[in-house]
Motif scaffolding. Structure first.
Motif, short mmCIF file in Angstrom:
data_model
loop_
_atom_site.label_atom_id
_atom_site.label_comp_id
_atom_site.label_asym_id
_atom_site.label_seq_id
_atom_site.Cartn_x
_atom_site.Cartn_y
_atom_site.Cartn_z
N PRO A 193 -2.27 17.13 15.16
CA PRO A 193 -2.66 15.81 15.39
C PRO A 193 -3.98 15.63 14.35
N ILE A 194 -4.19 14.37 13.93
CA ILE A 194 -5.24 14.20 13.03
C ILE A 194 -5.57 12.68 13.37
N GLU A 195 -6.99 12.51 12.87
CA GLU A 195 -7.42 11.16 12.70
C GLU A 195 -8.09 10.89 11.55
N ALA A 196 -8.31 9.59 10.97
CA ALA A 196 -8.54 9.38 9.70
C ALA A 196 -9.20 7.74 10.11
N ARG A 197 -10.38 7.51 9.32
CA ARG A 197 -10.65 6.07 9.22
C ARG A 197 -10.84 5.61 7.88
N GLY A 198 -10.69 4.33 7.62
CA GLY A 198 -10.59 3.73 6.44
C GLY A 198 -9.89 2.68 6.15
N SER A 199 -9.83 1.94 4.99
CA SER A 199 -9.05 0.80 4.69
C SER A 199 -7.78 1.00 3.99
N PHE A 200 -6.93 0.09 4.42
CA PHE A 200 -5.30 0.04 3.72
C PHE A 200 -5.60 -0.52 2.48
N VAL A 201 -5.10 0.07 1.59
CA VAL A 201 -4.83 -0.60 0.03
C VAL A 201 -3.38 -1.28 -0.11
#
Length: 222
Positions: free
Chosen positions: A48-56
Motif C-alpha cells: 500500500p502507498i500514499e502520495a500527495r500532489g496535483s494531477f497534470v
C-alpha cells in the motif's frame, strides 16, 4: 492382456491421439501453473502507498481495450506532480468507451492537491502489442489513446522524470471513475483453476485411450 472375454488391443491412432492430448494438457497446465506462481510472487511484492500532489492533465493517457463488468473502456493514467517536483504515474480508474470509437470520454481531473492511496506496482500488464505511443499523439488537452504503457515509454513521450513505480488508485475521488479493481489473489487462483483443468484433460486422454482400447474378443462360431 485379457479379462473375461475382453482383450487390450490399442489402435495406433488412438495411442497417437492420447499422447497428443496428454502432452498438450500437461504443457498448458504447466504454463498456467507458472503464471500462477508469477502472480503469487507479484502479489507478495504489492505494497500500500500514499502520495500527495496535483494531477497534470495535459499528459493524460487512456489505455484501450480495458473491460469492466463486460463493458469496453479505458484505464485513465495521469502523472501526479508532488510538492518536491517529482512525478509519479497514477492509474486513476476505469471509464466506459463511447459506442463511436472516435469520441473519447470526458475525463474529470480534480484540481489542486490530492491525496492518492492505492497499491504500488512496478509495471502494468501488457496486452497484444508493445508499449509504444502512437506517433501522432502529443501531450495536450486531448487525451492520448495507447494500447499498453511502460514507465520508460511514458517518460520518453512526456519528458517527465518519473518515480520507478505506478500507483493503482483505490481511494474515492469525485471523478466518476470505477476503481473496483480485481482482487490480486483472484488472478493467481484463476490460473491455478485453469492449470487443474488442463491436467484433468491430460488424465482424461489416458483414461479414454485405455477404455477404448479394451475390446470384446470375437469367438468363432461352433
Amino acid at each position: 492382456m485379457k479379462l473375461a472375454g475382453y482383450a487390450f488391443r490399442p489402435r495406433w491412432w488412438g495411442l497417437a491421439l492420447a499422447l497428443a492430448g496428454c502432452a498438450a494438457g500437461v504443457a498448458l497446465g504447466n504454463w498456467q501453473w507458472q503464471r500462477a506462481e508469477e502472480r503469487r510472487e507479484a502479489l507478495a511484492a504489492l505494497k500500500p502507498i500514499e502520495a500527495r500532489g496535483s494531477f497534470v492533465p495535459q499528459y493524460t493517457v487512456l489505455l484501450d481495450f480495458r473491460v469492466h463488468r463486460g463493458r469496453p473502456g479505458y484505464h485513465v493514467v495521469q502523472p501526479l506532480r508532488k510538492s518536491d517536483g517529482r512525478h509519479v504515474l497514477v492509474v486513476r480508474g476505469w471509464i466506459a468507451a463511447d459506442p463511436r470509437r472516435e469520441r473519447l470520454p470526458d475525463i474529470r481531473t480534480p484540481a489542486g492537491e490530492q491525496r492518492i492511496a492505492g497499491i504500488a506496482r512496478e509495471r502494468l500488464p501488457q496486452y497484444l502489442s508493445a508499449a509504444a505511443p502512437p506517433s501522432d499523439c502529443r501531450p495536450g488537452p486531448r487525451p492520448c489513446v495507447w494500447q499498453n504503457l511502460t514507465l520508460e515509454a511514458f517518460a520518453a513521450w512526456s519528458g517527465l522524470a518519473l518515480e520507478r513505480l505506478l500507483i493503482e488508485q483505490s481511494n474515492d475521488s469525485p471523478d466518476g471513475l470505477a476503481r473496483d479493481w480485481e482482487h490480486p489473489e483472484a488472478a493467481f487462483r484463476k490460473n491455478e483453476m485453469y492449470a487443474l483443468q488442463w491436467y484433468s484433460l491430460a488424465a482424461l486422454s489416458v483414461v479414454l485411450f485405455l477404455v477404448l482400447s479394451i475390446r470384446r474378443e470375437k469367438h468363432p462360431s461352433r
